[in-house]
Design a protein around this motif. Structure first.
Motif, PDB file in Angstrom:
ATOM      1  N   PHE A  13       0.516  -1.240   0.205  1.00  0.00           N
ATOM      2  CA  PHE A  13      -0.086  -0.143  -0.462  1.00  0.00           C
ATOM      3  C   PHE A  13       0.508   1.267   0.054  1.00  0.00           C
ATOM      4  O   PHE A  13       2.062   1.229   1.201  1.00  0.00           O
ATOM      5  CB  PHE A  13      -1.244   0.081   0.928  1.00  0.00           C
ATOM      6  CG  PHE A  13      -0.292   0.078   2.762  1.00  0.00           C
ATOM      7  CD1 PHE A  13       0.216   1.072   3.508  1.00  0.00           C
ATOM      8  CD2 PHE A  13      -0.243  -1.056   3.542  1.00  0.00           C
ATOM      9  CE1 PHE A  13       0.830   0.720   4.399  1.00  0.00           C
ATOM     10  CE2 PHE A  13       0.485  -0.934   4.274  1.00  0.00           C
ATOM     11  CZ  PHE A  13       0.932  -0.136   4.959  1.00  0.00           C
ATOM     12  N   ASN A  15      -0.151   5.540   0.336  1.00  0.00           N
ATOM     13  CA  ASN A  15      -1.259   6.643   0.038  1.00  0.00           C
ATOM     14  C   ASN A  15      -2.580   6.539   0.328  1.00  0.00           C
ATOM     15  O   ASN A  15      -3.713   6.613  -1.066  1.00  0.00           O
ATOM     16  CB  ASN A  15      -0.724   7.655  -0.623  1.00  0.00           C
ATOM     17  CG  ASN A  15       0.476   8.772   0.139  1.00  0.00           C
ATOM     18  OD1 ASN A  15       0.566   7.693   1.328  1.00  0.00           O
ATOM     19  ND2 ASN A  15       0.236   9.005  -0.308  1.00  0.00           N
ATOM     20  N   THR A  16      -3.280   5.205   0.397  1.00  0.00           N
ATOM     21  CA  THR A  16      -4.433   4.412  -0.389  1.00  0.00           C
ATOM     22  C   THR A  16      -5.798   4.886   1.755  1.00  0.00           C
ATOM     23  O   THR A  16      -5.852   3.689   2.325  1.00  0.00           O
ATOM     24  CB  THR A  16      -4.576   3.157  -0.293  1.00  0.00           C
ATOM     25  OG1 THR A  16      -3.627   2.218   0.310  1.00  0.00           O
ATOM     26  CG2 THR A  16      -3.700   3.043  -1.352  1.00  0.00           C
ATOM     27  N   GLU A  17      -5.281   5.677   2.417  1.00  0.00           N
ATOM     28  CA  GLU A  17      -6.166   5.601   3.773  1.00  0.00           C
ATOM     29  C   GLU A  17      -7.347   5.520   3.985  1.00  0.00           C
ATOM     30  O   GLU A  17      -8.859   4.948   4.077  1.00  0.00           O
ATOM     31  CB  GLU A  17      -5.498   7.205   4.474  1.00  0.00           C
ATOM     32  CG  GLU A  17      -5.898   8.230   3.678  1.00  0.00           C
ATOM     33  CD  GLU A  17      -5.789   9.947   4.275  1.00  0.00           C
ATOM     34  OE1 GLU A  17      -5.310   8.820   5.676  1.00  0.00           O
ATOM     35  OE2 GLU A  17      -5.779  10.693   4.054  1.00  0.00           O
ATOM     36  N   LEU A  20      -8.000   1.989   2.639  1.00  0.00           N
ATOM     37  CA  LEU A  20      -7.405   0.174   3.039  1.00  0.00           C
ATOM     38  C   LEU A  20      -8.322  -0.114   3.823  1.00  0.00           C
ATOM     39  O   LEU A  20      -8.317  -1.880   3.561  1.00  0.00           O
ATOM     40  CB  LEU A  20      -5.518   0.604   3.403  1.00  0.00           C
ATOM     41  CG  LEU A  20      -5.267  -0.695   4.164  1.00  0.00           C
ATOM     42  CD1 LEU A  20      -4.676  -1.155   3.174  1.00  0.00           C
ATOM     43  CD2 LEU A  20      -3.645   0.602   4.896  1.00  0.00           C
ATOM     44  N   GLU A  21      -8.702   0.488   4.623  1.00  0.00           N
ATOM     45  CA  GLU A  21      -9.346  -0.263   5.496  1.00  0.00           C
ATOM     46  C   GLU A  21     -10.632  -1.095   5.254  1.00  0.00           C
ATOM     47  O   GLU A  21     -10.822  -2.196   5.538  1.00  0.00           O
ATOM     48  CB  GLU A  21     -10.493   0.941   6.696  1.00  0.00           C
ATOM     49  CG  GLU A  21     -11.145   0.044   7.762  1.00  0.00           C
ATOM     50  CD  GLU A  21     -11.927   0.942   8.505  1.00  0.00           C
ATOM     51  OE1 GLU A  21     -12.521   0.912   9.075  1.00  0.00           O
ATOM     52  OE2 GLU A  21     -11.517   2.304   8.468  1.00  0.00           O
ATOM     53  N   ASP A  41       4.120  -1.292   3.437  1.00  0.00           N
ATOM     54  CA  ASP A  41       3.840   0.125   3.371  1.00  0.00           C
ATOM     55  C   ASP A  41       5.158   0.428   2.363  1.00  0.00           C
ATOM     56  O   ASP A  41       6.269   0.149   2.718  1.00  0.00           O
ATOM     57  CB  ASP A  41       4.104   0.794   4.634  1.00  0.00           C
ATOM     58  CG  ASP A  41       4.089   1.875   4.476  1.00  0.00           C
ATOM     59  OD1 ASP A  41       3.411   2.972   3.666  1.00  0.00           O
ATOM     60  OD2 ASP A  41       5.891   3.318   5.198  1.00  0.00           O
ATOM     61  N   SER A  44       4.351   5.600   2.688  1.00  0.00           N
ATOM     62  CA  SER A  44       2.896   6.083   2.449  1.00  0.00           C
ATOM     63  C   SER A  44       3.496   7.481   4.033  1.00  0.00           C
ATOM     64  O   SER A  44       4.191   7.513   4.617  1.00  0.00           O
ATOM     65  CB  SER A  44       1.643   5.597   3.221  1.00  0.00           C
ATOM     66  OG  SER A  44       1.937   4.350   2.604  1.00  0.00           O
ATOM     67  N   ASP A  46       0.416   9.453   4.045  1.00  0.00           N
ATOM     68  CA  ASP A  46      -0.878   9.862   4.851  1.00  0.00           C
ATOM     69  C   ASP A  46      -1.300   8.671   6.167  1.00  0.00           C
ATOM     70  O   ASP A  46      -0.004   8.008   6.818  1.00  0.00           O
ATOM     71  CB  ASP A  46      -1.887   9.382   3.958  1.00  0.00           C
ATOM     72  CG  ASP A  46      -2.401   8.186   3.120  1.00  0.00           C
ATOM     73  OD1 ASP A  46      -1.272   6.842   3.548  1.00  0.00           O
ATOM     74  OD2 ASP A  46      -3.208   7.683   2.279  1.00  0.00           O
ATOM     75  N   SER A  48      -2.309   5.960   6.475  1.00  0.00           N
ATOM     76  CA  SER A  48      -1.881   4.406   5.693  1.00  0.00           C
ATOM     77  C   SER A  48      -1.806   3.336   7.364  1.00  0.00           C
ATOM     78  O   SER A  48      -2.014   2.193   7.279  1.00  0.00           O
ATOM     79  CB  SER A  48      -1.686   4.082   4.285  1.00  0.00           C
ATOM     80  OG  SER A  48      -2.428   4.920   3.611  1.00  0.00           O
ATOM     81  N   ALA A  94      -4.741  -2.270  -2.986  1.00  0.00           N
ATOM     82  CA  ALA A  94      -4.775  -1.731  -1.110  1.00  0.00           C
ATOM     83  C   ALA A  94      -6.216  -0.939  -1.587  1.00  0.00           C
ATOM     84  O   ALA A  94      -6.467  -0.724  -0.397  1.00  0.00           O
ATOM     85  CB  ALA A  94      -3.663  -1.272  -0.805  1.00  0.00           C
ATOM     86  N   ASP A  95      -6.562  -0.875  -3.279  1.00  0.00           N
ATOM     87  CA  ASP A  95      -8.091   0.771  -3.454  1.00  0.00           C
ATOM     88  C   ASP A  95      -8.680  -0.493  -3.565  1.00  0.00           C
ATOM     89  O   ASP A  95      -9.976  -0.235  -3.992  1.00  0.00           O
ATOM     90  CB  ASP A  95      -8.026   1.020  -4.007  1.00  0.00           C
ATOM     91  CG  ASP A  95      -6.911   1.234  -4.851  1.00  0.00           C
ATOM     92  OD1 ASP A  95      -6.506  -0.476  -5.259  1.00  0.00           O
ATOM     93  OD2 ASP A  95      -6.730   2.222  -6.007  1.00  0.00           O
TER      94      ASP A  95
END
Length: 296
Positions: A13, A15-17, A20-21, A41, A44, A46, A48, A94-95
């Motif tokens: 991932f 920067n997929t905040e 990602l969840e 990671d 990132s 952000d 994430s 991740a998205d």
């Protein structure tokens, strides 16, 4: 009693905040629960990494790896293979999201077909807010090197479930960013090591809004043309190679045109079919479970 087959699931991932969840929750919602989840990671900036660490603290099957560097996707995919504990490795972006039954159905195929090295699936396409936008069921046939050079593909890279032994024989070329899958299929085919099946069901949910952009498509086409120029000998003639390159250049022009006039939605729509009532029902059932898990 036969031992249970365990799967190492890898999600790199960057920067997929915003997504990602949900991606992690779609792993937790799997009907097949014999897995580890490796969250890597890629530097990132952000939240994430914070999100990944939170899930790691709640489930011992989840581990997070972070070196603070941005090494790009092909490097991280090879890293997943090195880190994987188990003999089966599943990919996921991740998205994106996946059906609750994805792993169960894919592992059944590999366990029942020992000669097959990996399996992919069809997909639903989804929008920014997880809305269902279309379906691609996939086609189960075997590609060869010539077909791959021609741009023909029936493989959805992100839905790959492969034997670790195959990955060890077929590493990603870390210089082939945005065309690492194209290069992987081609090199494996050249080595007569491309033996797979496609589950013709939409078990993977692909977020086109983040992945199909003008910039990414142009860069991907440029890299594909570089790969074709480096690998065509012994597969196609020079004249055929040049014709393939001209086709990729035309694709670039079309994408630039659609992007300039804000018509990329036309291209996106052409890449999938409309959903049937059963597709919508299946999606809603799985997505409801994913969101339920996200509430805890």
């Amino acid at each position: 009693m036969k031992s249970r087959a365990y799967i190492s699931i890898g999600i790199p991932f960057y920067n997929t905040e915003n997504y990602l969840e949900d991606a992690i929750c779609s792993v937790l919602a799997q009907t097949y629960q014999y897995w580890e989840l490796i969250l890597i990671d890629d530097g990132s900036s952000d939240k994430s990494l914070e999100i990944a660490r939170d899930f790691e603290s709640r489930d011992t099957r989840i581990r997070v790896i972070s070196d603070g560097l941005n090494k790009k996707l092909p490097y991280r995919l090879n890293q997943i293979v090195r880190e994987a504990k188990y003999d089966y490795i599943a990919r996921m972006d991740a998205d994106d999201l996946m059906s609750n039954h994805r792993l169960e159905k894919q592992i059944k195929v590999l366990e029942s077909n020992k000669e097959v090295d990996f399996v992919t699936t069809g997909c639903f396409t989804i929008g920014k807010n997880n809305e269902l936008t279309g379906v691609r069921l996939g086609d189960n046939y075997q590609m060869n090197a010539k077909m791959i050079l021609e741009g023909v593909t029936n493989l959805l890279h992100a839905s790959l479930l492969a034997r670790k032994s195959w990955y060890i024989r077929n590493n990603y070329d870390e210089s082939r960013i945005l065309a690492e899958d194209f290069d992987l299929w081609l090199q494996a085919a050249k080595n007569n090591d491309l033996n797979y099946l496609v589950v013709e069901q939409p078990l993977y949910w692909y977020r086109v809004v983040e992945n199909v952009t003008v910039k990414k498509m142009i860069q991907g086409y440029d890299m594909q043309m570089e790969i074709i120029n480096s690998n065509y000998k012994g597969i196609v003639s020079v004249s055929r190679k040049n014709k393939i390159i001209r086709r990729f250049r035309l694709k670039k022009l079309v994408v630039k045109y659609l992007g300039f006039f804000n018509l990329m939605s036309v291209l996106l729509k052409s890449r999938h079919d409309d959903c049937r009532d059963q597709d919508i029902s299946d999606y809603d059932e799985s997505y409801t479970e994913i969101k339920r898990i996200g509430l805890f």
